[in-house]
Design a protein around this motif. Structure first.
Motif, PDB file in Angstrom:
ATOM      1  N   HIS A  49     -29.377  43.874 -73.526  1.00  0.00           N
ATOM      2  CA  HIS A  49     -29.388  42.636 -74.289  1.00  0.00           C
ATOM      3  C   HIS A  49     -28.596  41.501 -73.619  1.00  0.00           C
ATOM      4  N   ASP A  51     -27.542  38.995 -70.258  1.00  0.00           N
ATOM      5  CA  ASP A  51     -28.095  38.457 -69.003  1.00  0.00           C
ATOM      6  C   ASP A  51     -27.234  38.937 -67.832  1.00  0.00           C
ATOM      7  N   LYS A  52     -27.698  38.697 -66.625  1.00  0.00           N
ATOM      8  CA  LYS A  52     -27.021  39.207 -65.430  1.00  0.00           C
ATOM      9  C   LYS A  52     -25.600  38.658 -65.278  1.00  0.00           C
ATOM     10  N   THR A  53     -25.411  37.408 -65.640  1.00  0.00           N
ATOM     11  CA  THR A  53     -24.084  36.794 -65.529  1.00  0.00           C
ATOM     12  C   THR A  53     -23.084  37.492 -66.454  1.00  0.00           C
TER      13      THR A  53
END
Length: 180
Positions: A49, A51-53
């Motif tokens: 759920h 994001d990559k950051t």
């Protein structure tokens, strides 16, 4: 009390063990570990759920106190042993009824038993704190067969002087009569 004399040279590993224990037994160390583990748990549980950051941020936060700080403490211990003359050289300790005297060449420092705030005994060492951040580190490797006698004698003396309040004149003589 039996007078004990020994020479000791602190190794990077011994200094690192002290630093790790000192760091991770404090409130800030425990809090840091909680933050790191919570970040890693959140990252694993919420991975799909996020994001990559956010994943990268949580991983970095998780590694700060569990991997990065121990590596930094190891590097710092190695550098201190290599660069600091008082740690790098062999120190001579004399422990007797008056307290602990440490000498190196012509320099000498004395610590009275009532100046010791606490002692901490771990598997292979005893840490003798004069302040929250200043301590003598005596290890089994340094003391050899005398280690258990050393620990027993130090603990008895610290217990004996735990409520001792020096007279004002006695404090002035030791400090040279000046406030620093």
């Amino acid at each position: 009390m039996t007078e004990l004399n020994f020479d000791a040279k602190l190794s990077a590993g011994e200094l690192y063990a002290f630093s790790m224990r000192h760091t991770y037994r404090s409130m800030s160390g425990i809090f840091g570990l909680i933050i790191s583990f919570a970040s890693l748990i959140i990252c694993v549980v919420r991975f799909k759920h996020l994001d990559k950051t956010a994943v990268m941020a949580l991983i970095i936060i998780g590694l700060i106190f569990t991997v990065i700080q121990p590596i930094m403490l190891w590097s710092k211990a190695k550098a201190q042993v290599r660069k600091n003359k008082s740690i790098n050289a062999t120190l001579h300790y004399n422990i007797n009824d008056d307290g602990i005297t440490v000498s190196q060449g012509e320099q000498e420092a004395k610590v009275k038993w009532y100046q010791i705030r606490k002692t901490v005994v771990v598997k292979n060492a005893i840490y003798i704190y004069m302040s929250p951040v200043r301590a003598f580190i005596f290890t089994k490797n340094q003391c050899g067969e005398d280690f258990s006698d050393l620990v027993n004698n130090i603990q008895k003396k610290v217990e004996q002087y735990k409520d001792y309040e020096p007279e004002e004149d006695e404090t002035d003589v030791e400090s040279g009569g000046t406030d620093e």
